[in-house]
Enzyme design. Structure first.
Site, PDB file in Angstrom:
ATOM      1  N   LYS A  24      49.687  35.829  33.282  1.00  9.42           N
ATOM      2  CA  LYS A  24      48.292  35.813  33.732  1.00  9.42           C
ATOM      3  C   LYS A  24      47.602  34.512  33.336  1.00  9.42           C
ATOM      4  O   LYS A  24      46.826  33.946  34.113  1.00  9.42           O
ATOM      5  CB  LYS A  24      47.559  37.019  33.146  1.00  9.42           C
ATOM      6  CG  LYS A  24      48.099  38.353  33.638  1.00  9.42           C
ATOM      7  CD  LYS A  24      47.505  39.525  32.863  1.00  9.42           C
ATOM      8  CE  LYS A  24      48.092  40.841  33.317  1.00  9.42           C
ATOM      9  NZ  LYS A  24      47.609  41.988  32.502  1.00  9.42           N
TER      10      LYS A  24
ATOM     11  N   GLU B  30      55.051  50.816  27.944  1.00  9.24           N
ATOM     12  CA  GLU B  30      56.296  51.213  28.587  1.00  9.24           C
ATOM     13  C   GLU B  30      57.307  51.677  27.535  1.00  9.24           C
ATOM     14  O   GLU B  30      57.161  51.412  26.338  1.00  9.24           O
ATOM     15  CB  GLU B  30      56.879  50.032  29.370  1.00  9.24           C
ATOM     16  CG  GLU B  30      55.964  49.469  30.436  1.00  9.24           C
ATOM     17  CD  GLU B  30      55.788  50.387  31.631  1.00  9.24           C
ATOM     18  OE1 GLU B  30      56.618  51.305  31.810  1.00  9.24           O
ATOM     19  OE2 GLU B  30      54.813  50.211  32.386  1.00  9.24           O
TER      20      GLU B  30
ATOM     21  N   ALA C 262      48.413  54.064  46.886  1.00  9.54           N
ATOM     22  CA  ALA C 262      47.775  55.273  47.406  1.00  9.54           C
ATOM     23  C   ALA C 262      46.257  55.196  47.269  1.00  9.54           C
ATOM     24  O   ALA C 262      45.508  55.628  48.148  1.00  9.54           O
ATOM     25  CB  ALA C 262      48.320  56.494  46.665  1.00  9.54           C
TER      26      ALA C 262
ATOM     27  N   ALA D 179      52.787  47.661  51.526  1.00 10.13           N
ATOM     28  CA  ALA D 179      54.142  47.856  50.993  1.00 10.13           C
ATOM     29  C   ALA D 179      54.015  48.309  49.544  1.00 10.13           C
ATOM     30  O   ALA D 179      53.589  47.541  48.687  1.00 10.13           O
ATOM     31  CB  ALA D 179      54.941  46.569  51.087  1.00 10.13           C
TER      32      ALA D 179
ATOM     33  N   VAL E  19      45.227  39.486  37.844  1.00  6.79           N
ATOM     34  CA  VAL E  19      44.748  39.139  36.503  1.00  6.79           C
ATOM     35  C   VAL E  19      43.471  39.921  36.228  1.00  6.79           C
ATOM     36  O   VAL E  19      42.456  39.714  36.885  1.00  6.79           O
ATOM     37  CB  VAL E  19      44.470  37.630  36.362  1.00  6.79           C
ATOM     38  CG1 VAL E  19      43.990  37.316  34.951  1.00  6.79           C
ATOM     39  CG2 VAL E  19      45.700  36.807  36.708  1.00  6.79           C
TER      40      VAL E  19
ATOM     41  N   GLU F  73      43.268  38.702  43.438  1.00  7.25           N
ATOM     42  CA  GLU F  73      42.314  39.044  42.382  1.00  7.25           C
ATOM     43  C   GLU F  73      42.865  40.089  41.412  1.00  7.25           C
ATOM     44  O   GLU F  73      42.648  40.020  40.196  1.00  7.25           O
ATOM     45  CB  GLU F  73      41.013  39.559  42.997  1.00  7.25           C
ATOM     46  CG  GLU F  73      39.896  39.796  42.000  1.00  7.25           C
ATOM     47  CD  GLU F  73      39.403  38.510  41.363  1.00  7.25           C
ATOM     48  OE1 GLU F  73      39.602  38.352  40.142  1.00  7.25           O
ATOM     49  OE2 GLU F  73      38.831  37.675  42.074  1.00  7.25           O
TER      50      GLU F  73
ATOM     51  N   VAL G  29      48.539  52.559  42.710  1.00  6.87           N
ATOM     52  CA  VAL G  29      47.611  51.581  43.276  1.00  6.87           C
ATOM     53  C   VAL G  29      47.605  51.658  44.796  1.00  6.87           C
ATOM     54  O   VAL G  29      46.545  51.696  45.436  1.00  6.87           O
ATOM     55  CB  VAL G  29      47.965  50.163  42.805  1.00  6.87           C
ATOM     56  CG1 VAL G  29      47.049  49.130  43.473  1.00  6.87           C
ATOM     57  CG2 VAL G  29      47.850  50.053  41.293  1.00  6.87           C
TER      58      VAL G  29
ATOM     59  N   ILE H 221      38.222  42.941  36.977  1.00  5.49           N
ATOM     60  CA  ILE H 221      37.397  41.816  36.513  1.00  5.49           C
ATOM     61  C   ILE H 221      37.518  40.672  37.528  1.00  5.49           C
ATOM     62  O   ILE H 221      38.615  40.169  37.756  1.00  5.49           O
ATOM     63  CB  ILE H 221      37.860  41.324  35.128  1.00  5.49           C
ATOM     64  CG1 ILE H 221      37.869  42.456  34.117  1.00  5.49           C
ATOM     65  CG2 ILE H 221      36.989  40.181  34.644  1.00  5.49           C
ATOM     66  CD1 ILE H 221      38.487  42.087  32.784  1.00  5.49           C
TER      67      ILE H 221
END
Length: 438
Positions: free
Chosen positions: A207, A192, A17, A10, A134, A131, A15, A138
Site C-alpha cells: 500500500k 489469517e 456481492a 469478476a 489502499v 481507491e 466485496v 478512506i
C-alpha cells in the site's frame, strides 16, 4: 438519453456481492450523481452454485475472467479476485487493451504490475481506478491524485493494516503478549491462519508503494520499501512508550529527503498528542504533510466488505461520469525511478531498551559507546524489577534501561549498540524502535 454504464464483475466474495447490492439499491442515487445509469450485466466467480445474498437474475454468468474482460457488452471491468498474478493480471490487461475501464481493489496487482497496467490504460483510453486498494473507504487515492494535485507533498504516512493496529491496541490496553493477541485476532477473523503477510509488514509495504508513487511521482516499486514487522514488540515497550508520552504503531512512511524518497514500514513511536496515535483497533489512518498546509489526517475503516465495496462503487461512478485521471497522478513517462533508501542513513529519534547487567561501570560503558557515536540522550529511565536488583537466589538480575535519543543517524545507533554488546554489559539483544515526530 445517455446509455447506462454496463459493468462486469469478476469475483463475488464478500466485496463483490456487496458491490452488486449497492449498485442495485443505490441505483437512482448513482444515476443522479453520475448523469447516467449503472447496471451490472455480467459476472464470473469460482463457483456458480454458491449461495449469495444478492439477486443475480437477469445478470449473465460468464465462464471465466478473461471472457468477462473482453465481453462486448461490458464497458467497465471490475476485478475483485485478488492476487498479483493470473487470472487477475491477464484479465485486467485484456480489458484495458480492449479500451475498457477497470476498477480494482487489488493492491498486490498494482504494487507489482501497476506501471504496466497504467501504461495500457493511458494507451487505450480507459480508466484504471483503485481507491479500494489502499485504506478501503478512506479516500486517500483521490486526495493525493486529485484533491492535492496543486500541493507539493513532503511526507505521507499512516496505519495501513488493521490486523497490526488491532494487535498493538490489545497489547497496550490489556498488557497481553504479541502471541496472545495474534491468536485472538485469528479467532475473530482479523488475522489469517498464516498471518505473516500482515504482521511482517508486507501488506503495508504494498500500500505504501502505491501512495509514494502518487505523492512523489515515482514508479511503483515495493522493492524500494524497507520492511519490519511487529512480532518483536513486547508489552514492556508499550508500557514504556505510554510513560514517555508515546504510542507504538506499525506505520508506512514515505518522506522526501535531501537524498531522495525514503520508504519504510516498521513499528514506530508516535506522540500521544498526534492524530495518528488516537487511531485504535482495526481502523486505518493516513496523514499527508503538504507544503503550505497543515497536516491532513484521513481516518476510517481500512477493510471489510461494506467499506471496500463503497470505494469500488465510487470508482465505478467516476467511470460513469467520464473521469479519466492518470492512474498514478502523472503520465507514465513522467514517473521517476526509485530505489530502496539504506536505513543506515535514516535520521530521527530512537527508543532503545537494554537489559543492563547490574555491575559497576555498566552505565558508564553504555554512555561512553553512545558518546563515541555522538548520540545525545533526551531521557533515560531505569526500571528495577520488583523494586530491587537481585533475584531470590541472590544473583544479580539485569536491569531494564530505556533511552530516548535526540535525532541521530541509524548507522550511529547500530554501531553504538554493537559496541555495547561486545562490552558484555547487557543481556540479550537491544530493542530499538524509531520515533516519528508530528
Amino acid at each position: 438519453m445517455v446509455a447506462p454504464l454496463k459493468v462486469g464483475i469478476a469475483g463475488l466474495g464478500t466485496v463483490g456481492a456487496e458491490v452488486v447490492r449497492l449498485i442495485e439499491t443505490q441505483g437512482r442515487v448513482l444515476a443522479g450523481r453520475s448523469g447516467r445509469g449503472i447496471r451490472v450485466v455480467a459476472v464470473t466467480a469460482r463457483s456458480k452454485a454458491k449461495k449469495r445474498a444478492v439477486d443475480l437474475r437477469g445478470v449473465e454468468w460468464v465462464k471465466d475472467p478473461m471472457a468477462l474482460a473482453t465481453h462486448p457488452e461490458v464497458d467497465c471491468f471490475v476485478e475483485l479476485m485478488g492476487g498479483a498474478g493470473d487470472p487477475a493480471l491477464s484479465a485486467v490487461e485484456a480489458a484495458l487493451n480492449a479500451g475498457k475501464s477497470v476498477v480494482t481493489a487489488n493492491k498486490a496487482l498494482l504494487a507489482k504490475h501497476g506501471l504496466k497496467l497504467a501504461k495500457a490504460a493511458e494507451k487505450h483510453g480507459g480508466a484504471l481506478n483503485f481507491e479500494a486498494a489502499v485504506g478501503a473507504a478512506i479516500p486517500v487515492i483521490k486526495t493525493l491524485r486529485e484533491g492535492l494535485a496543486g500541493t507539493g507533498i513532503n511526507r505521507v504516512y499512516g496505519i495501513l493494516n488493521g490486523t497490526c493496529n488491532y494487535i498493538l491496541t490489545r497489547m497496550e490496553q490489556e498488557g497481553l503478549s504479541f502471541a496472545e493477541c495474534l491468536k485472538d485476532a485469528q479467532r475473530l477473523g482479523y488475522a489469517e491462519a498464516n498471518p505473516s503477510f500482515d504482521v511482517d509488514g508486507h501488506d503495508t509495504a504494498q500500500k505504501l508503494a502505491i501512495l509514494a508513487s502518487l505523492a512523489f511521482g515515482t514508479k511503483v516499486a515495493q522493492s524500494a520499501v524497507y520492511v519490519e514487522g511487529i512480532s518483536s514488540i513486547a508489552p514492556e515497550d508499550l508500557r514504556a512508550a505510554a510513560d514517555l508520552g508515546y504510542r507504538v504503531k506499525l506505520l508506512g512512511v514515505a518522506v522526501r529527503t535531501a537524498k531522495g524518497i525514503e520508504q519504510r514500514v516498521h513499528p514506530t513511536m508516535v506522540p500521544k498528542s498526534s492524530s495518528i496515535a488516537q487511531v485504535m483497533g482495526v481502523t486505518n489512518a493516513v496523514t499527508i504533510d503538504g507544503e503550505g498546509i497543515p497536516p491532513i489526517t484521513l481516518v476510517g475503516p481500512g477493510a471489510g466488505g461494506a467499506a471496500t465495496a463503497s470505494a469500488v462503487v465510487a470508482d465505478i461512478a467516476d467511470v460513469a461520469r467520464g473521469i479519466r485521471a492518470n492512474p498514478f497522478g502523472r503520465p507514465i513517462s513522467h514517473l521517476r525511478d526509485t530505489k530502496k533508501a539504506p536505513m543506515e542513513r535514516h535520521e530521527g529519534g530512537y527508543y532503545i531498551r537494554l537489559l543492563a547487567r547490574d555491575f559497576p561501570g555498566t552505565a558508564a560503558a553504555i554512555a561512553t559507546r553512545l558518546a563515541e557515536q555522538k548520540i545525545s540522550i533526551e531521557s533515560i529511565v531505569q526500571r528495577h524489577p520488583n523494586g530491587g536488583t537481585a533475584s531470590a537466589n541472590g544473583k544479580a538480575v539485569p536491569v531494564p534501561v530505556i533511552l530516548i535519543t535526540y535525532a541521530t543517524h541509524e548507522d550511529a545507533v547500530r554501531r553504538a549498540l554493537a559496541a555495547v554488546q561486545r562490552d558484555k554489559v547487557i543481556s540479550g539483544r537491544p530493542q530499538v524502535i524509531r520515533i516519528e515526530k508530528n
